[in-house]
Design an enzyme around this catalytic site. Structure first.
Site, PDB file in Angstrom:
ATOM      1  N   GLU A   1      -4.028 -11.175  12.259  1.00  0.00           N
ATOM      2  CA  GLU A   1      -4.945 -10.693  11.220  1.00  0.00           C
ATOM      3  C   GLU A   1      -6.408 -10.808  11.654  1.00  0.00           C
ATOM      4  O   GLU A   1      -7.317 -10.723  10.830  1.00  0.00           O
ATOM      5  CB  GLU A   1      -4.739 -11.483   9.932  1.00  0.00           C
ATOM      6  CG  GLU A   1      -5.159 -12.941   9.993  1.00  0.00           C
ATOM      7  CD  GLU A   1      -4.044 -13.861  10.478  1.00  0.00           C
ATOM      8  OE1 GLU A   1      -4.110 -15.063  10.187  1.00  0.00           O
ATOM      9  OE2 GLU A   1      -3.101 -13.382  11.144  1.00  0.00           O
TER      10      GLU A   1
ATOM     11  N   ASP B   1     -11.613 -12.514  10.401  1.00  0.00           N
ATOM     12  CA  ASP B   1     -10.286 -13.012  10.081  1.00  0.00           C
ATOM     13  C   ASP B   1     -10.039 -12.793   8.590  1.00  0.00           C
ATOM     14  O   ASP B   1     -10.911 -13.079   7.752  1.00  0.00           O
ATOM     15  CB  ASP B   1     -10.190 -14.508  10.414  1.00  0.00           C
ATOM     16  CG  ASP B   1      -8.764 -15.011  10.337  1.00  0.00           C
ATOM     17  OD1 ASP B   1      -7.970 -14.642  11.223  1.00  0.00           O
ATOM     18  OD2 ASP B   1      -8.455 -15.753   9.391  1.00  0.00           O
ATOM     19  N   ILE B   2      -8.850 -12.248   8.240  1.00  0.00           N
ATOM     20  CA  ILE B   2      -8.508 -12.049   6.835  1.00  0.00           C
ATOM     21  C   ILE B   2      -8.156 -13.404   6.228  1.00  0.00           C
ATOM     22  O   ILE B   2      -7.287 -14.127   6.748  1.00  0.00           O
ATOM     23  CB  ILE B   2      -7.325 -11.071   6.684  1.00  0.00           C
ATOM     24  CG1 ILE B   2      -7.669  -9.711   7.293  1.00  0.00           C
ATOM     25  CG2 ILE B   2      -6.935 -10.915   5.219  1.00  0.00           C
ATOM     26  CD1 ILE B   2      -6.524  -8.712   7.306  1.00  0.00           C
TER      27      ILE B   2
END
Length: 483
Positions: A399, A355-356
Site C-alpha cells: 500500500e 502510505d495508506i
C-alpha cells in the site's frame, strides 16, 4: 562472343594537320557509320577530348604545336581510357616503341592502307567496348554488393534507400534517381531522391496523377519494366507526358519494387538533359537492386514489429498491473537516472513516500477486491497531482507509493504533499475501520537533496522513509519533512 561496334554512338576524333589526310580519314570513318570530330594539332585534340570524350582517337605522330607523342602522353595523364591509333610516317622500330610507350594501343604507317585502317579501327573499338562493358559490370556488381552489405549492417530503411539512389545515379551518370512509394489510395510520393544540382528537387512531392493509379499499378504488378529512351518519340499518352515533363525527364527507366504480390513502389532513373538509350546492364542493375530493396523493406518491417513488441514488453515490465502506474523497477531506474542528471546540473531532487493509513484494516473490513479498487483510486489521485512530464508517481510496494520530483526544492515538494492530502480527502473514500477518520487517509514523508558524490540514493530514500515513519508516529493523515 565479341560484341558488334555501336556505330551510331561511336565518336571518332581525327587529329592530323594534313588537310588531305584529314579529309580522307573523316570520309573513311563516316562511311563506316561513325561520328567524326577533327583537330589540326595535339593541343586542340586535348580540348576536344575533354569536351566530347570520344570513343577512339586517330592521332598523327608528326604535327606542329604539339606532336602526337606528346598529345598521347598528356591524354594518359588525363586518365583517358580510350584506344589511340597512332598514324606515323616513321616506319622504324624506335618510333613504334615510342608510340606504345606513351600509351598508343596500335599504330599504322603512311601511306595509309584503308582496308587495314578499317580493320584496326573496328578491332580497337570492339576491344574498347568489351573492356568498357566489363568495367561497367564490375562497378555494378560492386554497387550491388555495397547495397547488400548496407542492408545487412543497417535496419534503417531510409539510409538504405538513400544510399541506393545516390550510388545508382553516380554509377549510371544520370540526372535523377528516385524511389517512388505507392500509397493505398493509388497515388504516391517521392520517398528518397538523388538529383543533379541543376535540376529541381522532387523529394517528398506527392503525385496525384491518374497515370499511376489507373494504369501503371496493374502493369507493374505483372512485373513489367518500362524504358523510355525519348519521351518525344515514345507514343505516350498526354497524362504520361505531363508527368514526365513535371519531372523534367527526357528518358527514364522504371523498375517496380514488389512486396508480397503488391507494388510497394518504383525505382526510377531519369535522364533530364537529353534522350538516352538504356542498355542491358542498366536494366539488370536496377532489377537486382529492386530485389535487394525488397529484402531491406521486409527487414525494416520485421524490425519495426519487433521494436513495437519490445516496447510493449518494456511497458509491461515497467508498469504495475493492478494500479497501471509505474512499478518499483521503473521507480528505481528513473530515480537513478534523475540522480545522475541532477548531480551534473547541481539541481534539487525531491522524493515523497506515501502510505495508506490502516490499509490492513481496510482489507479486513471490505475484502481484497475492494482493497485493490482502493489502491487504484489512490494511484489515480497521485498520477493526477503530478503535472510535469519529468515527475513520476509509482507503486513502491503493497500500500506504499512514491513520487519522484526532479528539479523540485523542499517548498515545491511540500506543496505537492499538501495537494495530495487535499485530493485524497476530497475523494471521500469511506474507511470505517480507520482509527483516525471515517475516510481514507494517507501519511507522507518528504525528503529533498541536491545530489552529489558525497551522498547517495540510499540516503535520500532512507530520509524520506524516516519522515514517513514520523508522520505515522505523530498521528497519520499528514506529511512530515526530513530535517
Amino acid at each position: 562472343m565479341t560484341p558488334s561496334v555501336h556505330k551510331n554512338h561511336t565518336l571518332v576524333l581525327v587529329v592530323d594537320d594534313d588537310l588531305v589526310i584529314q579529309m580522307q580519314l573523316r570520309y573513311a570513318m563516316q562511311k563506316e557509320g561513325y561520328q567524326v570530330l577533327v583537330a589540326n594539332d595535339g593541343k586542340a585534340a586535348l580540348s576536344i577530348y575533354i569536351e566530347s570524350n570520344p570513343d577512339l582517337i586517330l592521332l598523327d605522330a608528326m604535327m606542329p604545336v604539339m606532336d602526337g607523342f606528346s598529345c598521347c602522353a598528356q591524354l594518359q595523364e588525363l586518365n583517358a581510357n580510350i584506344p589511340i591509333l597512332m598514324i606515323t610516317g616513321l616506319n622504324d622500330q624506335n618510333s613504334v616503341d615510342k608510340a606504345f610507350a606513351v600509351g598508343a594501343a596500335d599504330y599504322i604507317t603512311k601511306p595509309i592502307h584503308w582496308a587495314v585502317l578499317r580493320q584496326r579501327v573496328r578491332r580497337l573499338l570492339q576491344m574498347h567496348w568489351v573492356m568498357k562493358e566489363l568495367q561497367s559490370r564490375i562497378e555494378k556488381e560492386q554497387l550491388i554488393a555495397k547495397i547488400t552489405q548496407k542492408i545487412r549492417q543497417s535496419l534503417n530503411l531510409e539510409i538504405i534507400l538513400s544510399t541506393t539512389v545516390i550510388e545508382v545515379r553516380k554509377l549510371l551518370k544520370t540526372d535523377r534517381v528516385i524511389v517512388y512509394r505507392f500509397l493505398p489510395e493509388g497515388n504516391g510520393y517521392v520517398i528518397v531522391e538523388s538529383v543533379a544540382p541543376e535540376w529541381q528537387p522532387m523529394l517528398g512531392k506527392v503525385f496525384e496523377d491518374t497515370y499511376f493509379s489507373d494504369k501503371c499499378t496493374y502493369n507493374y504488378q505483372q512485373g513489367n519494366i518500362y524504358t523510355i529512351d525519348d519521351i518525344d518519340n515514345a507514343g505516350l499518352s498526354q497524362c504520361h507526358i505531363d508527368l514526365l515533363t513535371e519531372l523534367q525527364a527526357r528518358a527514364n527507366l522504371v523498375v517496380p519494387i514488389e512486396r508480397e504480390n503488391n507494388v510497394w513502389g518504383l525505382l526510377v532513373a531519369y535522364e533530364c538533359s537529353r534522350p538516352r538509350k538504356w542498355d542491358k546492364l542498366d536494366i539488370e542493375l536496377l532489377i537486382q537492386l529492386a530485389d535487394q530493396l525488397v529484402m531491406a523493406i521486409q527487414q525494416a518491417e520485421l524490425y519495426q514489429k519487433l521494436e513495437i513488441a519490445n516496447q510493449k514488453l518494456q511497458q509491461l515490465a515497467s508498469i504495475d498491473s493492478l494500479t497501471e502506474i509505474p512499478n518499483r523497477r521503473s521507480f528505481d531506474e528513473v530515480l537513478e537516472r534523475e540522480w545522475n542528471r541532477l548531480e551534473r546540473e547541481k539541481a534539487p531532487l525531491s522524493l515523497i513516500l506515501c502510505d495508506i493509513d490502516f490499509f490492513k484494516n481496510y482489507n479486513d473490513t471490505y475484502g481484497h477486491p475492494a482493497g485493490d479498487k482502493c489502491l487504484k483510486e489512490v494511484a489515480q489521485v497521485l498520477n493526477q497531482v503530478i503535472q510535469r512530464s519529468g515527475d513520476l508517481a509509482a507503486r513502491y510496494g503493497g500500500e506504499e507509493f512514491a513520487l519522484i520530483l526532479p528539479n523540485t526544492d523542499a517548498t515545491g515538494a511540500v506543496y505537492i504533499a499538501e495537494t495530495i492530502l487535499l485530493q485524497i480527502r476530497s475523494q471521500n473514500l469511506i474507511h470505517e475501520s480507520s482509527k483516525i477518520s471515517s475516510y481514507l487517509t494517507l501519511s507522507l514523508g518528504v525528503a529533498t537533496i541536491i545530489p552529489q558524490a558525497t551522498s547517495s540514493l540510499t540516503w535520500l530514500i532512507a530520509k524520506a522513509d524516516e519522515a514517513l515513519y514520523r508522520a505515522k508516529e505523530t498521528g497519520r493523515n499528514r506529511y512530515c519533512i526530513h530535517q
